[in-house]
Design a protein around this motif. Structure first.
Motif, short mmCIF file in Angstrom:
data_model
loop_
_atom_site.label_atom_id
_atom_site.label_comp_id
_atom_site.label_asym_id
_atom_site.label_seq_id
_atom_site.Cartn_x
_atom_site.Cartn_y
_atom_site.Cartn_z
N GLY A 293 0.78 -1.22 0.00
CA GLY A 293 0.00 0.00 0.00
C GLY A 293 0.82 1.27 0.00
O GLY A 293 0.37 2.30 -0.51
N LEU A 294 2.06 1.24 0.57
CA LEU A 294 2.85 2.46 0.64
C LEU A 294 3.52 2.75 -0.70
O LEU A 294 3.55 3.89 -1.16
CB LEU A 294 3.90 2.34 1.74
N LEU A 295 4.07 1.72 -1.33
CA LEU A 295 4.71 1.85 -2.63
C LEU A 295 4.22 0.73 -3.53
O LEU A 295 3.93 -0.37 -3.06
CB LEU A 295 6.24 1.73 -2.50
N GLY A 296 4.19 1.00 -4.82
CA GLY A 296 3.85 -0.05 -5.76
C GLY A 296 4.94 -1.09 -5.85
O GLY A 296 6.11 -0.82 -5.54
N ALA A 297 4.59 -2.29 -6.29
CA ALA A 297 5.56 -3.38 -6.37
C ALA A 297 6.71 -3.04 -7.31
O ALA A 297 7.87 -3.37 -7.03
CB ALA A 297 4.86 -4.66 -6.83
N ASP A 298 6.43 -2.37 -8.41
CA ASP A 298 7.49 -2.00 -9.35
C ASP A 298 8.46 -1.01 -8.73
O ASP A 298 9.68 -1.12 -8.91
CB ASP A 298 6.89 -1.41 -10.63
N SER A 299 7.95 -0.05 -8.00
CA SER A 299 8.82 0.93 -7.35
C SER A 299 9.69 0.27 -6.30
O SER A 299 10.88 0.57 -6.18
CB SER A 299 7.98 2.04 -6.70
N LEU A 300 9.10 -0.64 -5.54
CA LEU A 300 9.86 -1.34 -4.51
C LEU A 300 10.96 -2.18 -5.16
O LEU A 300 12.11 -2.20 -4.68
CB LEU A 300 8.92 -2.23 -3.69
N ALA A 301 10.65 -2.85 -6.25
CA ALA A 301 11.65 -3.66 -6.95
C ALA A 301 12.77 -2.79 -7.50
O ALA A 301 13.94 -3.19 -7.50
CB ALA A 301 10.99 -4.45 -8.07
N THR A 302 12.43 -1.58 -7.96
CA THR A 302 13.45 -0.66 -8.48
C THR A 302 14.43 -0.26 -7.38
O THR A 302 15.63 -0.16 -7.61
CB THR A 302 12.78 0.59 -9.07
N LEU A 303 13.92 -0.04 -6.19
CA LEU A 303 14.79 0.29 -5.06
C LEU A 303 15.81 -0.81 -4.80
O LEU A 303 16.96 -0.55 -4.46
CB LEU A 303 13.96 0.54 -3.80
N HIS A 304 15.39 -2.05 -4.96
CA HIS A 304 16.22 -3.20 -4.58
C HIS A 304 17.12 -3.71 -5.69
O HIS A 304 18.02 -4.50 -5.43
CB HIS A 304 15.32 -4.36 -4.13
N ARG A 305 16.88 -3.27 -6.91
CA ARG A 305 17.56 -3.87 -8.06
C ARG A 305 18.76 -3.05 -8.50
O ARG A 305 18.64 -1.89 -8.90
CB ARG A 305 16.58 -4.03 -9.22
N ALA A 306 19.93 -3.67 -8.45
CA ALA A 306 21.14 -3.05 -8.98
C ALA A 306 21.27 -3.38 -10.46
O ALA A 306 20.70 -4.36 -10.94
CB ALA A 306 22.37 -3.54 -8.22
N THR A 307 22.01 -2.55 -11.18
CA THR A 307 22.24 -2.82 -12.59
C THR A 307 23.62 -3.43 -12.78
O THR A 307 24.45 -3.45 -11.87
CB THR A 307 22.15 -1.52 -13.41
N ALA A 308 23.87 -3.91 -13.98
CA ALA A 308 25.16 -4.55 -14.26
C ALA A 308 26.32 -3.59 -14.08
O ALA A 308 27.43 -4.01 -13.77
CB ALA A 308 25.15 -5.10 -15.69
N ALA A 309 26.07 -2.29 -14.25
CA ALA A 309 27.16 -1.31 -14.17
C ALA A 309 27.18 -0.55 -12.85
O ALA A 309 27.87 0.45 -12.73
CB ALA A 309 27.02 -0.31 -15.32
#
Length: 498
Positions: A293-309
């Motif tokens: 309810g506080l953040l959408g699932a996509d936004s939460l996943a973006t916070l947790h996901r690092a990129t290859a670089a």
């Protein structure tokens, strides 16, 4: 240093820890053959019999680091196992509601505050910071290209090499920290290099203030902590700000623990949150998706996901793996007198929280707590500061004794050189003079190989035995020089008297 150290950080402790760890590893390696032979000659115990409990792991950690107080939680699908042990700086028993300074774990909350504004359409992660925060100005045209995402991923180009965020006096607020950048330069083009730099998150905190129109601590309280039920969590601007009910942390040296105030520094956005074990359990449930309810699932996943670089750094979080390869997301926190670590599995929601009120390596404890669930091996914890502080103590005693002897024997030394040429006398004084200079420059010498600069305040808080060694070199060294020079002058006068 802090500011929240990367020791985390700050820096001097991390470097000292790394050097001590290398020495400890060498000593362990020397003794390992016999230990390996013994282990090979004994039948292995069944895993069930040898697996330590969470409570035992916490006590083992406390014994190794001499940590006065620890609060830990293991969160699984079956519930929450809380383990609290020891006392706070006021002598009270540590409980699940004891407040701890959580240092750089705060960065995950700052990044979430930014993401809340992104979800509301206030700005995008890839928008230039300068367009959103007009006061963000550097003496470098590249600063206009720094994006919000690059701040949160520590890829803005800001660096300790061009922005000494440990300089004294520290900035008093996120606004002041941004203002101090006016004459600074980026170390490299935005987005091209990773460097963990706390000022990135002070800028992010100021961005939240300007865009939301509210102080950062108020925004966190009303938009983040209250909705998640984190009633005992708050944010401060200074690392050492006094808060009612929050006891001091501890310095632990050679097994002796002394409660001391936290080192002064700016922690706005990068390390100023104070929380409890119970509240951080709520924080981890939110990040594992158990609270919605506080953040959408996509936004939460973006916070947790690092990129290859991105060198494994996401937005206020870092990617990790268990020894068996299970992907994890976590973040540590280190101040001079407080440390902590949080980590969770995005796959099944298992999570660990570790809070301590002294220096140490809480990430090792959280990894071992996690291992009790995943079946990975529980690894022994070694305290590199045990070896490092012992070496520093030995050097302090040896140098101190030699300098005291030099002071006591100064008259005799002077009489023997009364007829020597002055250049030769000066040459004889050179070793002590060099020792004085080395002691005075000790904070810089400690970090010379890393190109970092620290000061005496940082050294006193992060590695007190090194500070004591430096003070002995300077204090007794100067006394020895004065005594020898005074004795030499007296001896010359007497020799000139008929």
């Amino acid at each position: 240093m802090h500011q929240s150290l990367p020791r985390e950080s700050t820096l001097a402790r991390r470097l000292a820890l790394g050097g001590a760890a290398a020495l400890a590893a060498l000593l362990l390696a020397v003794g390992s053959p016999a230990g390996a032979a013994t282990a090979a000659s004994e039948p292995p115990e069944p895993p069930e019999a040898s697996a330590p409990s969470a409570a035992q792991l916490v006590e083992d950690y406390r014994a190794v680091y001499g940590t006065p107080g620890v609060a830990a939680a293991l969160i699984t699908g079956g519930g929450v196992e809380r383990v609290t042990s020891g006392q706070d700086g006021d002598g009270r028993e540590v409980t699940a509601s004891t407040p701890f300074r959580i240092a750089s774990i705060s960065k995950s909350m700052t990044a979430t505050a930014v993401m809340l504004l992104v979800e509301r359409g206030e700005f995008g992660l890839d928008d230039p910071v300068a367009g959103l925060l007009p006061e963000f100005r550097l003496d470098d045209p590249r600063a206009g290209d720094v994006t919000v995402r690059q701040l949160l991923m520590h890829r803005s180009g800001l660096s300790i090499r061009t922005n000494d965020e440990y300089a004294l006096p520290p900035a008093g607020s996120a606004e002041e920290a941004v203002a101090r950048l006016a004459d600074r330069h980026l170390a490299w083009d935005p987005g091209t290099q990773f460097e963990y730099h706390n000022t990135n998150y002070a800028i992010a905190a100021r961005l939240v203030e300007v865009v939301s129109g509210r102080p950062f601590d108020e925004f966190l309280e009303t938009e983040l902590f209250a909705p998640l039920g984190m009633a005992d969590t708050l944010a401060t601007e200074g690392c050492s700000d006094e808060v009612p009910g929050v006891a001091d942390g501890y310095e632990v040296v050679l097994g002796f623990a002394v409660d001391v105030p936290e080192m002064p520094g700016l922690c706005a956005g990068n390390g100023g949150v104070i929380s409890t074990l119970d509240d951080l359990v709520r924080w981890m449930r939110f990040n594992t998706g158990a609270t919605v309810g506080l953040l959408g699932a996509d936004s939460l996943a973006t916070l947790h996901r690092a990129t290859a670089a991105s060198d494994g750094y996401a937005l206020g979080w870092q990617e990790r793996r268990t020894p068996s390869g299970i992907p994890l997301v976590g973040h540590g926190g280190t101040l001079a007198t407080w440390t902590g670590d949080v980590v969770f599995s995005p796959g099944d929601g298992t999570a660990v929280v570790v809070l301590t009120n002294a220096a140490g390596s809480p990430g090792e404890l959280s990894a071992n707590l996690f291992a009790t669930v995943t079946g990975d091996p529980v690894l022994p914890i070694e305290n590199p500061f045990t070896v490092l502080n012992a070496v520093l103590l030995a050097l302090t005693l040896v140098i101190g004794i030699l300098l005291i002897v030099a002071i006591v024997r100064a008259p005799r030394w002077a009489r023997r050189r009364v007829f020597a040429k002055r250049p030769l006398v000066a040459l004889r004084l050179l070793p002590i003079a060099l020792l004085v200079v080395a002691g005075a420059l000790l904070p810089m010498l400690m970090n010379a190989n890393a190109g970092l600069v620290t000061n005496w305040v940082v050294t006193v808080w992060l590695l007190p035995m090194a500070a004591i060694l430096g003070l002995v070199c300077v204090g007794l060294g100067l006394a020895a020089l004065v005594c020898r020079l005074a004795g030499y002058a007296r001896a010359r006068r007497r020799a000139a008297t008929p």
